[in-house]
Design a protein around this motif. Structure first.
Motif, PDB file in Angstrom:
ATOM      1  N   UNK A 135      -3.109  58.187  -6.367  1.00  0.00           N
ATOM      2  CA  UNK A 135      -4.439  58.540  -6.825  1.00  0.00           C
ATOM      3  C   UNK A 135      -4.772  59.965  -6.938  1.00  0.00           C
ATOM      4  N   UNK A 136      -6.029  59.945  -7.597  1.00  0.00           N
ATOM      5  CA  UNK A 136      -6.489  61.400  -7.778  1.00  0.00           C
ATOM      6  C   UNK A 136      -6.644  62.073  -6.392  1.00  0.00           C
ATOM      7  N   UNK A 137      -6.631  63.444  -6.397  1.00  0.00           N
ATOM      8  CA  UNK A 137      -6.785  64.114  -5.133  1.00  0.00           C
ATOM      9  C   UNK A 137      -5.686  63.735  -4.060  1.00  0.00           C
ATOM     10  N   UNK A 138      -4.581  63.109  -4.409  1.00  0.00           N
ATOM     11  CA  UNK A 138      -3.798  62.860  -3.313  1.00  0.00           C
ATOM     12  C   UNK A 138      -3.109  64.026  -3.000  1.00  0.00           C
ATOM     13  N   UNK A 194     -16.391  55.667  14.620  1.00  0.00           N
ATOM     14  CA  UNK A 194     -16.200  55.859  13.054  1.00  0.00           C
ATOM     15  C   UNK A 194     -15.143  56.493  12.514  1.00  0.00           C
ATOM     16  N   UNK A 195     -15.720  57.378  11.466  1.00  0.00           N
ATOM     17  CA  UNK A 195     -14.468  57.802  10.569  1.00  0.00           C
ATOM     18  C   UNK A 195     -13.614  58.935  11.482  1.00  0.00           C
ATOM     19  N   UNK A 241     -10.296  58.219  13.615  1.00  0.00           N
ATOM     20  CA  UNK A 241      -9.134  58.157  12.886  1.00  0.00           C
ATOM     21  C   UNK A 241      -8.645  59.554  11.883  1.00  0.00           C
ATOM     22  N   UNK A 267      -0.684  63.557   8.410  1.00  0.00           N
ATOM     23  CA  UNK A 267      -1.033  63.096   6.974  1.00  0.00           C
ATOM     24  C   UNK A 267      -1.102  64.493   6.122  1.00  0.00           C
ATOM     25  N   UNK A 278      -9.343  64.518   2.633  1.00  0.00           N
ATOM     26  CA  UNK A 278     -10.006  63.203   2.499  1.00  0.00           C
ATOM     27  C   UNK A 278     -11.344  63.317   1.845  1.00  0.00           C
ATOM     28  N   UNK A 334      -9.427  54.750  -4.329  1.00  0.00           N
ATOM     29  CA  UNK A 334      -9.688  55.296  -3.076  1.00  0.00           C
ATOM     30  C   UNK A 334      -9.140  56.866  -3.447  1.00  0.00           C
ATOM     31  N   UNK A 335      -9.891  57.659  -3.434  1.00  0.00           N
ATOM     32  CA  UNK A 335      -9.447  59.184  -3.813  1.00  0.00           C
ATOM     33  C   UNK A 335      -8.251  59.684  -2.764  1.00  0.00           C
ATOM     34  N   UNK A 336      -7.241  59.983  -3.241  1.00  0.00           N
ATOM     35  CA  UNK A 336      -6.009  60.627  -2.420  1.00  0.00           C
ATOM     36  C   UNK A 336      -5.622  59.237  -1.513  1.00  0.00           C
ATOM     37  N   UNK A 337      -5.687  58.167  -1.982  1.00  0.00           N
ATOM     38  CA  UNK A 337      -5.117  57.013  -1.120  1.00  0.00           C
ATOM     39  C   UNK A 337      -5.505  57.016   0.292  1.00  0.00           C
ATOM     40  N   UNK A 338      -6.716  57.419   0.414  1.00  0.00           N
ATOM     41  CA  UNK A 338      -7.233  57.298   1.976  1.00  0.00           C
ATOM     42  C   UNK A 338      -7.742  55.969   1.975  1.00  0.00           C
ATOM     43  N   UNK A 355      -8.716  52.393   7.242  1.00  0.00           N
ATOM     44  CA  UNK A 355      -8.052  52.240   8.371  1.00  0.00           C
ATOM     45  C   UNK A 355      -8.867  51.536   9.513  1.00  0.00           C
ATOM     46  N   UNK A 356      -8.423  50.452  10.153  1.00  0.00           N
ATOM     47  CA  UNK A 356      -8.850  49.723  11.145  1.00  0.00           C
ATOM     48  C   UNK A 356     -10.493  49.471  10.615  1.00  0.00           C
ATOM     49  N   UNK A 362     -12.613  51.079   8.888  1.00  0.00           N
ATOM     50  CA  UNK A 362     -13.471  52.363   8.696  1.00  0.00           C
ATOM     51  C   UNK A 362     -13.101  53.000   7.323  1.00  0.00           C
ATOM     52  N   UNK A 363     -13.958  53.179   6.361  1.00  0.00           N
ATOM     53  CA  UNK A 363     -13.459  53.740   5.047  1.00  0.00           C
ATOM     54  C   UNK A 363     -13.644  55.181   5.312  1.00  0.00           C
ATOM     55  N   UNK A 364     -12.507  55.832   5.096  1.00  0.00           N
ATOM     56  CA  UNK A 364     -12.265  57.197   5.470  1.00  0.00           C
ATOM     57  C   UNK A 364     -12.570  58.195   4.157  1.00  0.00           C
ATOM     58  N   UNK A 365     -12.016  57.824   3.069  1.00  0.00           N
ATOM     59  CA  UNK A 365     -11.926  58.569   2.072  1.00  0.00           C
ATOM     60  C   UNK A 365     -13.068  58.435   1.211  1.00  0.00           C
ATOM     61  N   UNK A 366     -13.297  58.920   0.034  1.00  0.00           N
ATOM     62  CA  UNK A 366     -14.153  58.787  -0.937  1.00  0.00           C
ATOM     63  C   UNK A 366     -13.782  57.803  -1.913  1.00  0.00           C
ATOM     64  N   UNK A 401     -21.951  56.350  10.972  1.00  0.00           N
ATOM     65  CA  UNK A 401     -20.893  57.305  11.219  1.00  0.00           C
ATOM     66  C   UNK A 401     -19.877  56.855   9.726  1.00  0.00           C
ATOM     67  N   UNK A 402     -20.427  56.434   8.788  1.00  0.00           N
ATOM     68  CA  UNK A 402     -19.604  56.331   7.503  1.00  0.00           C
ATOM     69  C   UNK A 402     -20.622  56.522   6.195  1.00  0.00           C
ATOM     70  N   UNK A 403     -19.831  56.981   5.173  1.00  0.00           N
ATOM     71  CA  UNK A 403     -20.594  57.258   4.096  1.00  0.00           C
ATOM     72  C   UNK A 403     -20.251  56.570   2.651  1.00  0.00           C
TER      73      UNK A 403
END
Lengths: 153, 89, 638, 115
Positions: free
Chosen positions: A97-100, B33-34, B37, B45, B59, C63-67, C70-71, C73-77, C193-195
């Motif tokens: 994906x983008x930004x990877x 939260x985030x 992780x 990573x 990220x 998901x940006x950057x394949x983030x 995980x469990x 929780x949304x990590x990336x954008x 704690x998440x966006x």
């Protein structure tokens, strides 16, 4: 304001001479070690851009205009923005994906200078972008001061 | 009227803000939260020691992309505003 | 491949900005080619999303950057393109494409065009990024780019003092709005704690509505109200619209305040859907009703072409907000339809104003007149836009306004609340006043006497007329084929608004969604009826009327002079103004409604005092609106 | 300790809004906008605080014992600071132009667009 800046002052000039290389080296250090130590592209870029201000304080308008080319700075900034987007697009070219961060495994181990994949290169391009951008902005504002000086004389 | 509205609205924001902040300001001693992780997987990573840089450029790299575009836009706008305009038109 | 389309569509616009900046200030044609290519590519890529998203009902998550989460929780954008996003995305790309084509000739008289196109493309890219994103902080970043670009474009004609003044006011008020949005975002992060929007939606579903959440909600509503120019925060909008170049005014009314509307819809109906606040919906209807009334009455008092259009733009946003606030299927359909229509006809009207400015150099209604002889195509297109905005069938304004009237009336039947009937009446009155003020504009710009100094005004070049023709055609299409538009564009978007659970399921995974929404994800039944509105029969009726009128006119049965009488030379039938015959004194367009203004002079003086031009007071309005919304939520929501 | 941070951030924001609303000098309005930004940044950094947490930077790649503060708000603060600086730069260039066109920075006199 215009009367207070004495561009031919020896003390200011010497100080500018002394601090400019330090600012350049320190800024480059902060940019390049962004992934290892506190700091990063933005912070380092601003430190390097301080060199423009130092040149202006020490040497005045004419030298600043001779040394720095406004158009070149602007184009470099644009180029750095394209570079950043290009590193972000690398993800798509590698099938992710983008930004990877596709280069993370292909560069050195964690803790080395050339490690952490695209983070290093994005850091560098942001630093380059900020130093050219802030430098360009400073030059624009110095240009205003020059017009004021000419009018008041 | 103007004075009343100024003090009224600022008081409302201040009082509700202080009230809300008081209930928000608990001292968290653990991750949730985030953050947990992210910190645990940073080295694996991204291979970066500075977790903040890892967050900024990996990220949340897309935000940083937007942020550098903000800077670019602001500088372009400043250049456009301070350019020599047309005279007498 | 479909997954990559949204991000490429956004980035192509940004890259177009950078490449056109690299081209330099010499080679204009190369830059125009780059801009054309970038906007066109973006339009095509967005249209390619039409089939999978709108027709097959997919929601694209990216998901940006394949983030990936995980469990839970949304990590990336994440980007999330659902039907609502794509609806606004299509509006954005079409508007930007037409605006770019129009700019090619329109801006050719200005210097610094390289900077203009760079900022223009940044504005375009940021709004597209804003509507496609699925992250709270990313929304803030994108809307900040949008604000900066809009300020820069407002101040672009920096040889005029008005542009600089308007830009400064816009920046102060707009950055207060951005700060409120950021503050709300920060409070939300501290709480959850998440966006990620989808995850916040899910977490809010089971959460108590603590003061913290209400505080964040009030701040964000205040911030997006500034971006959408809802009434107490609207004061900078007319300044900015009037001072900017016309191609940019079109973008302002077409996409900038749509971004604010999109933010409000996303927050109220998706993210905070679980709160299910009837009082919040009432607040939206209330604000919308005030917005449409004050917008149109201020428009009646204006004497500048573009400033008048700007106030109409505010008024039409009021329609959109009112209809959306009803939160019924019918209301949402009408609101989104009107948002689409507003982009089309207001874009057309601003482009016509730009054409007038291009060939005469002024937009002052008191100086203009009789341009229909010199610019027949612009006059005709302007009439199309004016009919559409006043809600005259068979143009598109009628359909959406009808849905708004019907929606408010049905809501009142449903809830036994006579207040909503009052809203219907206000909407009808506002529609009449819109028509009245457009009669004034048409009379004073395109008809009447042609002043001496515009003797050699010419029709604008072809590349400026093409976008106007396209917009006029789209106005007509959206008016004649309302069922098709609703089926393919509006209906999926309304369903997407109403099914927040689906939004979460696509982004965070089905398991997570079923864990949160234990009763299953309900998708409402879609039903709307457009009572009494059959476009084809109206069209036939109009055709018959037109033919009858033409026949009567051809046979000489209709001669205006016959109405006056045979002794038409008699001076007593002449119109006099302060002792002078009418043909010697031009009736200024501004004076057409002087009687109304005289009778309601208390109201108009008050409104003039409110719009006093002091930036501190404008900032005060924004802050007090936020404070009042906050107080309202804290006191009334339990 | 943390409570003061939060309370001070709200006070800073309200003071900034107060400066924007009451000060008639365009330059002071810009300062007020800056104050609002700083208040938000303070709150953002405080939101990431953890008791006994250290700066989120590893000493060595193999470190296993660590307790950091939340790195995400720090990243967001970085973005927010840059945006605040951009607001200031853009506003100052407009202030320069206002002075050029109107000869004054008094907002009571910069009101050619009204009604």
């Amino acid at each position: 304001m215009d009367k207070n800046i004495k561009v031919k002052n020896v003390i200011v000039k010497t100080a500018a001479d002394f601090f400019m290389p330090i600012a350049l080296i320190f800024g480059l250090y902060v940019i390049l070690h962004g992934h290892l130590s506190p700091g990063g592209g933005f912070q380092g870029g601003v430190i390097v851009a301080a060199a423009v201000v130092l040149v202006y304080l020490g040497y005045g308008h004419e030298t600043t205009e001779n040394v720095f080319n406004e158009n070149l700075l602007k184009k470099s900034e644009t180029f750095a923005a394209i570079m950043y987007a290009g590193f972000a697009f690398l993800g798509i070219f590698y099938g992710a994906n983008f930004c990877r961060n596709v280069l993370a495994d292909k560069m050195g181990a964690a803790g080395e200078l050339f490690s952490s994949g695209t983070i290093f290169w994005m850091n560098f391009s942001v630093g380059f972008k900020v130093l050219t951008g802030i430098g360009f902005l400073s030059l624009i504002f110095f240009g205003l001061l020059k017009e004021k000086n000419n009018e008041s004389k | 009227m103007k004075k009343f509205m100024t003090f009224f609205s600022l008081t409302v924001i201040l009082v509700t803000g202080l009230f809300v902040m008081k209930s928000m300001a608990v001292l968290p001693a653990t991750y949730d939260g985030v953050a947990k992780i992210l910190v645990d997987t940073t080295i694996e990573r991204t291979r970066a020691l500075n977790a903040v840089t890892a967050v900024v450029f990996d990220s949340r790299g897309y935000d940083t992309l937007g942020e550098s575009f903000v800077l670019f836009t602001a500088i372009s706008c400043s250049a456009a505003i301070l350019r020599k305009g047309l005279k007498g038109r | 491949m479909t997954n990559h389309l949204p991000i490429i569509a956004i980035q192509v616009l940004f890259l177009g900005a950078f490449i056109s900046g690299l081209v330099g200030y010499k080679s204009n044609s190369l830059r125009k080619f780059v801009i054309f290519l970038a906007t066109g590519t973006s339009l095509v890529l967005t249209l390619m999303l039409f089939k999978p998203v709108m027709m097959e009902g997919q929601i694209i998550s990216y998901w940006m950057g394949n983030w990936v989460p995980v469990s839970d929780w949304a990590i990336g954008i994440g980007l999330e393109v659902d039907q609502l996003s794509l609806f606004f995305g299509l509006i954005v790309t079409v508007t930007v494409f037409l605006g770019a084509i129009y700019s090619f000739k329109y801006m050719s008289k200005d210097n610094g065009q390289d900077k203009y196109y760079v900022v223009f493309m940044m504005l375009a890219g940021s709004v597209l990024g804003f509507v496609f994103t699925g992250d709270l902080f990313n929304m803030y970043v994108m809307i900040e780019i949008m604000t900066f670009a809009a300020v820069g474009l407002t101040a672009f004609r920096n040889h005029k003092a008005e542009s600089i003044e308007a830009a400064f006011k816009y920046l102060v008020v707009g950055s207060i709005g951005s700060s409120l949005i950021l503050l709300g975002t920060v409070v939300m992060y501290a709480q959850f704690k998440t966006l990620n929007l989808a995850q916040i939606t899910a977490l809010l579903n089971n959460a108590q509505h603590t003061p913290v959440i209400l505080f964040a909600f009030a701040l964000m509503i205040g911030g997006y109200a500034v971006k959408a120019f809802i009434v107490p925060c609207h004061v900078v909008a007319p300044d900015a619209y009037a001072a900017a170049p016309s191609s940019v005014s079109m973008l302002f009314s077409g996409i900038v305040n749509k971004a604010g509307i999109y933010g409000m819809i996303r927050l109220v109906f998706v993210v905070f859907a679980s709160m299910n606040l009837p009082s919040m919906q009432f607040l939206l209807v209330f604000l919308g009703t005030i917005t449409m009334f004050i917008g149109v009455t201020m428009a009646l008092a204006q004497s500048d072409f573009k400033r008048l259009l700007a106030f109409h733009s505010i008024s039409q946003i009021g329609y959109v907000l009112t209809a959306i606030g009803l939160s019924t299927i019918l209301g949402l359909t009408g609101g989104l339809y009107h948002a689409l229509n507003h982009t089309l006809f207001k874009g057309l009207l601003f482009l016509c104003a730009g054409a007038v400015l291009y060939s005469t150099g002024t937009t002052d209604l008191n100086k203009l007149g009789g341009l229909a002889k010199k610019m027949p195509q612009t006059a005709g297109l302007f009439l199309v836009g004016a009919f559409a905005i006043s809600g005259i069938p068979p143009f598109n304004g009628f359909v959406s306004k009808w849905l708004v009237y019907q929606g408010t009336f049905a809501k009142s039947m449903e809830t036994n609340n006579p207040g909503y009937v009052f809203v219907t009446i206000v909407a009808l009155i506002v529609s009449v006043m819109t028509l009245a003020s457009f009669i004034k504009v048409t009379q004073s710009v395109f008809f009447g006497q042609l002043p001496k100094e515009f003797e050699n005004a010419e029709e604008v070049p072809l590349s400026m007329r093409i976008p106007m023709w396209i917009l006029a055609a789209l106005c007509l299409v959206a008016g004649i084929l309302p069922t098709a538009v609703i089926d393919y564009l509006i209906k999926p978007a309304v369903l997407a608004i109403k099914s927040a659970g689906n939004y979460v399921a696509v982004m965070m995974g089905q398991e997570y969604a079923t864990k949160i929404y234990t009763e299953g994800i309900a998708i409402p039944k879609y039903d709307y009826a457009m009572a009494g509105w059959n476009p084809t029969s109206w069209l036939i009726l109009f055709g018959v009327l037109l033919i009858a009128f033409a026949l009567v006119a051809l046979t000489g049965g209709f001669n205006p002079r016959h109405i006056v009488g045979a002794e038409n030379n008699n001076a007593k039938f002449d119109v006099f103004f302060s002792g002078e015959a009418a043909e010697h004194s031009h009736v200024a367009g501004n004076d057409l409604f002087w009687g109304l203004k005289h009778n309601l002079k208390g109201y108009f003086h008050f409104m003039h005092d409110v719009h006093n031009g002091v930036v501190n007071d404008y900032a005060l309005m924004v802050v007090s609106t936020t404070a009042l919304v906050m107080l309202y939520l804290f006191l009334l929501v339990k | 300790m943390l409570l003061e941070n939060y309370l001070c951030s709200i006070v800073l924001i309200v003071l900034g809004l107060y400066a924007i609303i009451t000060k008639k000098n365009a330059f002071k309005i810009v300062i007020g906008m800056g104050l609002v930004d700083y208040g938000i940044n303070l709150m953002l950094v405080s939101a990431g605080f953890r008791v006994n947490g250290t700066a989120p930077i590893f000493d060595a790649p193999t470190q296993t014992q660590y307790f950091f503060v939340d790195p995400v708000p720090q990243a967001l603060t970085l973005t927010s600071i840059v945006i605040g600086a951009c607001v200031t730069a853009l506003a100052l260039s407009l202030v320069v132009k206002i002075k050029e066109h109107y000869g004054t920075l008094d907002t009571d006199k910069v009101r050619r667009l009204n009604g």
